[in-house]
Design a protein around this motif. Structure first.
Motif, mmCIF file in Angstrom:
data_model
loop_
_atom_site.group_PDB
_atom_site.id
_atom_site.type_symbol
_atom_site.label_atom_id
_atom_site.label_comp_id
_atom_site.label_asym_id
_atom_site.label_seq_id
_atom_site.Cartn_x
_atom_site.Cartn_y
_atom_site.Cartn_z
ATOM 1 N N GLY A 175 -8.837 -11.187 -3.883
ATOM 2 C CA GLY A 175 -9.221 -9.575 -4.457
ATOM 3 C C GLY A 175 -7.889 -8.746 -4.482
ATOM 4 N N GLU A 176 -6.876 -8.757 -3.419
ATOM 5 C CA GLU A 176 -5.761 -8.072 -3.325
ATOM 6 C C GLU A 176 -4.758 -8.952 -4.110
ATOM 7 O OE1 GLU A 176 -5.246 -8.749 0.965
ATOM 8 O OE2 GLU A 176 -6.190 -6.325 1.277
ATOM 9 N N TYR B 207 -5.221 -10.221 -6.923
ATOM 10 C CA TYR B 207 -5.653 -9.681 -8.226
ATOM 11 C C TYR B 207 -5.249 -8.385 -8.549
ATOM 12 C CZ TYR B 207 -8.638 -8.126 -12.196
ATOM 13 O OH TYR B 207 -8.775 -7.524 -13.617
ATOM 14 N N GLN B 208 -5.386 -7.491 -7.606
ATOM 15 C CA GLN B 208 -5.176 -5.963 -7.481
ATOM 16 C C GLN B 208 -3.574 -5.835 -7.724
ATOM 17 O OE1 GLN B 208 -5.959 -3.835 -4.099
ATOM 18 N NE2 GLN B 208 -4.582 -2.263 -4.329
ATOM 19 N N TYR B 209 -2.715 -6.618 -7.225
ATOM 20 C CA TYR B 209 -1.282 -6.252 -7.267
ATOM 21 C C TYR B 209 -0.624 -6.983 -8.404
ATOM 22 C CZ TYR B 209 -1.845 -4.195 -2.690
ATOM 23 O OH TYR B 209 -2.074 -3.018 -1.762
ATOM 24 N N PRO C 257 -10.253 -12.543 -13.421
ATOM 25 C CA PRO C 257 -10.526 -11.836 -11.985
ATOM 26 C C PRO C 257 -11.315 -12.657 -11.235
ATOM 27 C CG PRO C 257 -11.567 -10.677 -13.814
ATOM 28 C CD PRO C 257 -10.564 -11.929 -14.425
ATOM 29 N N CYS D 81 -2.300 -6.814 -11.291
ATOM 30 C CA CYS D 81 -2.743 -6.139 -12.499
ATOM 31 C C CYS D 81 -1.604 -5.030 -12.477
ATOM 32 C CB CYS D 81 -4.246 -5.409 -11.937
ATOM 33 S SG CYS D 81 -5.348 -6.538 -12.498
ATOM 34 N N THR D 82 -1.214 -4.804 -11.366
ATOM 35 C CA THR D 82 -0.280 -3.519 -11.153
ATOM 36 C C THR D 82 1.280 -3.967 -11.897
ATOM 37 O OG1 THR D 82 -1.135 -2.746 -9.077
ATOM 38 C CG2 THR D 82 1.206 -2.106 -9.589
ATOM 39 N N LYS E 298 0.774 -1.176 0.079
ATOM 40 C CA LYS E 298 -0.043 0.205 0.028
ATOM 41 C C LYS E 298 0.970 1.219 0.178
ATOM 42 C CE LYS E 298 -4.052 -1.887 2.038
ATOM 43 N NZ LYS E 298 -4.853 -1.736 3.403
ATOM 44 N N GLU F 120 -16.808 -10.818 -7.619
ATOM 45 C CA GLU F 120 -17.038 -9.656 -6.523
ATOM 46 C C GLU F 120 -17.377 -10.286 -5.229
ATOM 47 O OE1 GLU F 120 -19.449 -5.544 -6.034
ATOM 48 O OE2 GLU F 120 -19.176 -6.617 -8.115
ATOM 49 N N SER G 174 -14.336 -11.877 -3.638
ATOM 50 C CA SER G 174 -13.086 -10.843 -3.271
ATOM 51 C C SER G 174 -13.715 -10.067 -1.855
ATOM 52 C CB SER G 174 -13.203 -9.763 -4.192
ATOM 53 O OG SER G 174 -12.768 -10.463 -5.332
#
Length: 315
Positions: free
Chosen positions: A246-247, A249-251, A279, A253-254, A219, A282, A285
């Motif tokens: 969820g997390e 997938y988020q990182y 992904p 993507c980064t 973060k 929802e 996640s």
């Protein structure tokens, strides 16, 4: 054992040591409690002049000049001691800082700061010396500010352990003086601490604690510019293991952004690509969100990995 001699006898012993080139033997016989204060100062002054004269008459013998500076400091002639220490150079800066700390003179403080800033030779010295100088002067809050600047620079270069050690030492210094730790310094220390203990937590098999600290670092990834890709890769892998899709997938993507993708290890690239392609639902996640804890001051719930409460602060 210290020799206690009358002033005249002490001077005769000094002259004998000078003639026989046995000053080290004469020094060994001196002690803080061996002679009256005025006599000791006179002895230290004579020894200082002896070493200074030897240096002036011989080749570059910086150890003799440093000896002269040390004895000028012992007889509390601090301006001369500082001048000689600075003439010796960087190897004697710690002793120069000690002299200025004892002298508590604005003039000597400014002289040393000018030297450390490179005013004399256009070569700025290690910023850690400024930190030590503030400590020697008892300026703990100024020392903390300098430590924070140094730690930030070390962190940006990827020297996380050094930055952590410096900030932790600063925390201990402030605590010993019953001074509050500045918020920015505390925050940086907590982030660095979260990073440096991850390997230990992995070895201990503490999956939850590992993921918590990695997410906290992620973060604030802008504070770890030298290791963005390795850190985020670890976050993706650990979040997968902890069933935090969820997390993960988020990182992931980064990591697939053009500026990072080329540096992702081939060992993990395919796995990360697959996470991005699929992904998580929802609902899945949302159900796997990290735990929230109440703020100890206002009771507002916020994510366990977060350092700052974003809720209304209690009066």
């Amino acid at each position: 054992m210290a020799i206690q001699l009358p002033i005249e006898a002490s001077r005769e012993a000094f002259l004998l040591a000078e003639r026989q080139d046995e000053m080290a033997t004469f020094e060994a016989g001196l002690g803080d409690n061996g002679s009256p204060l005025a006599c000791r100062r006179d002895q230290y002054r004579r020894i200082a002049k002896y070493y200074a004269a030897w240096h002036a008459s011989g080749p570059e013998q910086r150890n003799l000049l440093a000896n002269a500076a040390r004895h000028y400091a012992l007889c509390e002639e601090y301006p001369t001691a500082l001048k000689l220490y600075l003439k010796v150079g960087e190897k004697e800066i710690d002793n120069a800082i000690e002299v200025v700390g004892k002298a508590r003179s604005d003039a000597l403080t400014h002289t040393l700061i000018d030297y450390l800033m490179g005013e004399q030779d256009n070569v700025p010295k290690d910023a850690n010396y400024v930190y030590r100088l503030h400590k020697a002067l008892g300026n703990y809050m100024q020392a903390a500010g300098t430590a924070h600047i140094i730690a930030k620079q070390e962190q940006e270069m990827g020297n996380y352990k050094q930055a952590h050690q410096l900030l932790f030492r600063t925390y201990q210094d402030l605590k010993s003086q019953k001074l509050a730790l500045p918020q920015e310094l505390w925050r940086r220390l907590m982030l660095l601490h979260s990073y440096v203990i991850v390997k230990r937590l992995v070895k201990a098999g503490s999956a939850h604690a590992t993921r918590l600290r990695l997410v906290r670092v992620a973060k604030n990834i802008q504070q770890f510019p030298a290791h963005v890709v390795p850190i985020l890769t670890s976050v993706v892998i650990e979040c997968q293991r902890a069933k935090m899709p969820g997390e993960s997938y988020q990182y992931a993507c980064t990591l697939m952004k053009p500026e990072y993708r080329k540096d992702v290890s081939e060992q993990y690239k395919k796995k990360i690509e697959n996470i991005v392609r699929k992904p998580p639902p929802e609902a899945e996640s949302r159900d796997a969100l990290e735990a929230s804890l109440p703020c100890m001051y206002c009771g507002f719930n916020f994510a366990e990995s977060q350092l700052d409460c974003l809720g209304p602060k209690s009066a």
